[in-house]
Design a protein around this motif. Structure first.
Motif, short mmCIF file in Angstrom:
data_model
loop_
_atom_site.label_atom_id
_atom_site.label_comp_id
_atom_site.label_asym_id
_atom_site.label_seq_id
_atom_site.Cartn_x
_atom_site.Cartn_y
_atom_site.Cartn_z
N LYS A 19 14.83 -0.37 5.78
CA LYS A 19 15.37 -1.45 4.97
C LYS A 19 14.27 -2.11 4.13
O LYS A 19 14.45 -2.41 2.95
CB LYS A 19 16.03 -2.49 5.88
CG LYS A 19 16.78 -3.59 5.13
CD LYS A 19 17.22 -4.70 6.08
CE LYS A 19 18.06 -4.17 7.20
NZ LYS A 19 18.54 -5.26 8.10
N THR A 20 13.12 -2.34 4.75
CA THR A 20 12.01 -2.96 4.03
C THR A 20 11.45 -2.03 2.96
O THR A 20 11.13 -2.45 1.84
CB THR A 20 10.89 -3.35 5.01
OG1 THR A 20 11.45 -4.18 6.04
CG2 THR A 20 9.80 -4.13 4.30
N LEU A 21 11.32 -0.74 3.31
CA LEU A 21 10.80 0.23 2.34
C LEU A 21 11.74 0.37 1.13
O LEU A 21 11.28 0.57 0.00
CB LEU A 21 10.60 1.60 3.00
CG LEU A 21 9.46 1.69 4.02
CD1 LEU A 21 9.42 3.07 4.64
CD2 LEU A 21 8.13 1.36 3.37
N LYS A 22 13.03 0.26 1.38
CA LYS A 22 13.99 0.33 0.27
C LYS A 22 13.75 -0.82 -0.72
O LYS A 22 13.83 -0.64 -1.93
CB LYS A 22 15.42 0.27 0.81
CG LYS A 22 16.49 0.40 -0.27
CD LYS A 22 17.87 0.28 0.31
CE LYS A 22 18.14 -1.15 0.76
NZ LYS A 22 19.54 -1.35 1.20
N ASP A 23 13.43 -2.00 -0.17
CA ASP A 23 13.15 -3.15 -1.04
C ASP A 23 11.85 -2.98 -1.81
O ASP A 23 11.64 -3.64 -2.83
CB ASP A 23 13.11 -4.43 -0.22
CG ASP A 23 14.45 -4.75 0.43
OD1 ASP A 23 15.47 -4.32 -0.12
OD2 ASP A 23 14.45 -5.43 1.48
N PHE A 28 7.15 -0.50 -6.22
CA PHE A 28 6.31 0.69 -6.19
C PHE A 28 6.39 1.45 -7.52
O PHE A 28 5.38 1.86 -8.09
CB PHE A 28 6.74 1.60 -5.05
CG PHE A 28 5.92 2.85 -4.92
CD1 PHE A 28 4.68 2.82 -4.28
CD2 PHE A 28 6.36 4.05 -5.47
CE1 PHE A 28 3.91 3.98 -4.18
CE2 PHE A 28 5.60 5.20 -5.37
CZ PHE A 28 4.37 5.16 -4.73
N ILE A 29 7.61 1.63 -8.03
CA ILE A 29 7.79 2.35 -9.29
C ILE A 29 7.10 1.60 -10.43
O ILE A 29 6.39 2.19 -11.25
CB ILE A 29 9.29 2.54 -9.59
CG1 ILE A 29 9.90 3.51 -8.58
CG2 ILE A 29 9.51 3.05 -11.01
CD1 ILE A 29 11.41 3.67 -8.71
N LEU A 52 -2.24 3.17 -4.59
CA LEU A 52 -1.78 3.98 -3.45
C LEU A 52 -2.27 3.39 -2.13
O LEU A 52 -1.54 3.38 -1.13
CB LEU A 52 -2.27 5.42 -3.61
CG LEU A 52 -1.66 6.22 -4.77
CD1 LEU A 52 -2.24 7.63 -4.79
CD2 LEU A 52 -0.15 6.28 -4.64
N LEU A 53 -3.50 2.92 -2.12
CA LEU A 53 -4.03 2.30 -0.90
C LEU A 53 -3.25 1.05 -0.53
O LEU A 53 -2.94 0.80 0.65
CB LEU A 53 -5.51 1.97 -1.08
CG LEU A 53 -6.46 3.16 -1.18
CD1 LEU A 53 -7.88 2.67 -1.50
CD2 LEU A 53 -6.47 3.94 0.14
N LEU A 58 0.86 -1.40 3.03
CA LEU A 58 2.17 -2.05 3.18
C LEU A 58 3.12 -1.22 4.04
O LEU A 58 3.87 -1.75 4.86
CB LEU A 58 2.79 -2.29 1.79
CG LEU A 58 2.17 -3.40 0.95
CD1 LEU A 58 2.84 -3.46 -0.42
CD2 LEU A 58 2.29 -4.75 1.66
N ILE A 59 3.08 0.11 3.86
CA ILE A 59 3.94 0.98 4.66
C ILE A 59 3.57 0.91 6.13
O ILE A 59 4.42 0.82 7.01
CB ILE A 59 3.87 2.43 4.13
CG1 ILE A 59 4.54 2.53 2.76
CG2 ILE A 59 4.50 3.40 5.12
CD1 ILE A 59 4.37 3.86 2.07
#
Length: 511
Positions: A19-23, A28-29, A52-53, A58-59
């Motif tokens: 859910k967080t990664l979707k937000d 990111f884009i 990227l770092l 964040l991931i």
């Protein structure tokens, strides 16, 4: 009540992380693709790859926080309450009395179904005061969800029965058996009041507005990465391509729209697959979905009005949708599609079964001819302004916009011919149209307020607009009959006023 503490399923950590990664996809884009993967080539490697770092950190943080949230979430039952303790950095305690719980809404997503899990949203009488449910259990087993239902039913049963006198062992056992039998009836399949046929689903999918959502999302995506698009190369290739012929380009554009339309059809079909409405005691149970199965509970006592909506295309084929406004509700919102689409002749019978006190007959009273000109005069005036601007700047081709005038006039006449109403002792029926035709059925005791509006031109012609406000979540739903004779609008107010001397059998109030 049991004081044993329960944990959510470990898939909760995966769901929270996803859910967080979707937000984070949008940022990111924008950040990575627009600014590039690298910084200055002469800078150190950690400067070149700082985007990227950053997202790598964040991931990792998102994954760790998802695991910690899962590990620090507990719920249990104590003193006729559902108690929850949660929080990553700040521990939150939430105690929800069982008698305040209005409904439990279930969702089975793509992460839940392989493990026979459900997400449970707990809605209380005060849930409509915010955007979120009172509480949410992200992933628990179906057995655990049934246990919550049993605890709630048992607590309500004890509250109704009250303190027990001294009973013999046999009497206590008999009472226990009766209570268990009543609780078990909750899990028996409820009767299906309405279900969508394959034909209904296909009509819904092919006439839905999902294509607009997909196209707008594509435009937003393109606007974020426009700097990466090689326009010079594209236009050069396009110049060569145009020589092939306008016909080929038109074919490709049509194929593009066809693909987007088919995608929206598929999404709508999957979202509403196996749509069913069931009646369980005093609650409506709505289930739907193939990839993501949802189950929503709507207490009947919260339903404020019922609307039959028919857009022109669906009306042409005899289809309509039924929408209810609920005084609460956060899962599906306060405006809920009870029947997303069905043949008009299949709608009334299940509605009458669900709401036996409501008369679903078509409204018969028309609004008279006095206000007819108000339906098209102002629209024509507003339309003339852009027509004049376009005609002046793009003469003579801009004069083609004059064709809009008869269309706007016909729309106003169409709206006027649609307007109708019926006043019954305990019910108001209103029919009107913007583009879609809407017929609204409202019980008198559900109306929060009534308003009569008149502008200067209305007062000169003695016409008015009447609005009946009902509660819809935190806001109001305000169906209105526009430009009706003033004396008819006053009849609405007279009907809405409290008249204890009026007999119940009277069909209309005295003027």
């Amino acid at each position: 009540m049991s004081e044993q503490r329960y944990k959510l399923h470990w898939i909760t950590a995966v769901v929270e992380t996803a859910k967080t990664l979707k937000d984070l996809i949008g940022p990111f884009i924008i950040l990575v693709f627009v600014n590039g993967f690298k910084g200055e080539s002469t800078a150190p490697w950690y400067i070149q790859y700082w985007t990227l770092l950053l997202f790598g950190v964040l991931i990792v943080f998102t994954l760790v926080s998802g695991i910690v949230k899962w590990r620090r979430f507990d719920y249990w039952f104590e003193d006729q309450e559902l108690r929850i303790v949660s929080g990553l950095f700040v521990r939150k305690k939430r105690y929800i009395p069982f008698d305040r719980i209005q409904s439990l809404d279930y969702t089975e997503g793509i992460f839940h179904r392989p493990f026979q899990l459900v997400k449970v949203k707990i809605e209380t009488a005060g849930s409509s005061s915010g955007k979120d449910a009172e509480a949410e259990l992200t992933a628990i087993t179906k057995e655990a969800a049934e246990q919550i239902e049993r605890e709630i039913q048992q607590a309500k049963k004890v509250k109704i029965i009250g303190p027990m006198p001294d009973l013999s062992d046999q009497e206590e056992w008999q009472l226990f058996r009766e209570t268990e039998e009543e609780i078990q009836t909750v899990h028996q399949p409820a009767p299906v009041i309405f279900s969508m046929t394959t034909g209904d689903l296909l009509m819904l999918a092919t006439t839905s507005g999902g294509i607009g959502v997909i196209l707008s999302g594509a435009l937003v995506f393109l606007s974020q990465i426009e700097e990466l698009i090689p326009y010079d190369w594209l236009f050069g290739e396009l110049e060569s391509f145009i020589r092939i012929g306008v016909f080929v380009i038109t074919i490709l554009i049509v194929l593009g729209f066809l693909i987007v339309w088919l995608l929206s059809v598929a999404m709508t079909f999957l979202a509403n697959y196996d749509f069913k409405v069931m009646l369980e005691k005093d609650d409506l149970i709505i289930t739907r979905g193939l990839l993501e199965k949802k189950r929503v509970t709507v207490p009947l006592k919260r339903v404020q009005n019922i609307t039959i909506a028919e857009n022109p295309l669906r009306q042409l084929f005899g289809y309509g949708a039924v929408i209810i406004n609920s005084a609460g509700g956060v899962g599906e919102g306060s405006r809920i599609k009870l029947f997303p689409l069905a043949k008009r002749n299949r709608i009334i019978e299940p509605l009458q079964e669900l709401f036996p006190n409501i008369d679903f007959s078509e409204p018969k009273e028309k609004i008279g001819s006095r206000g007819k000109r108000f339906y098209y005069r102002f629209k024509l005036l507003v339309t003339l302004i852009p027509i004049a601007i376009v005609s002046y700047n793009f003469f003579p081709y801009g004069l083609l916009t004059l064709l809009l005038l008869p269309l706007v006039g016909l729309l106003g006449i169409w709206q006027y011919n649609t307007a109708a109403y019926t006043i019954l002792p305990k019910q108001l029926t209103m029919r009107f149209r913007a583009i879609s035709r809407e017929t609204v059925f409202t019980e008198k005791n559900r109306i929060q307020s009534m308003e009569v509006d008149q502008n200067y031109f209305h007062r000169r012609k003695r016409v008015a607009t009447i609005t009946a406000n009902v509660k819809s979540g935190m806001t109001l739903d305000a169906p209105a009959i526009r430009h009706m004779p003033q004396e008819d609008a006053e009849k609405f107010l007279s009907w809405y006023e409290y008249h204890p001397e009026i007999p119940e059998t009277q069909t209309e109030p005295d003027n």
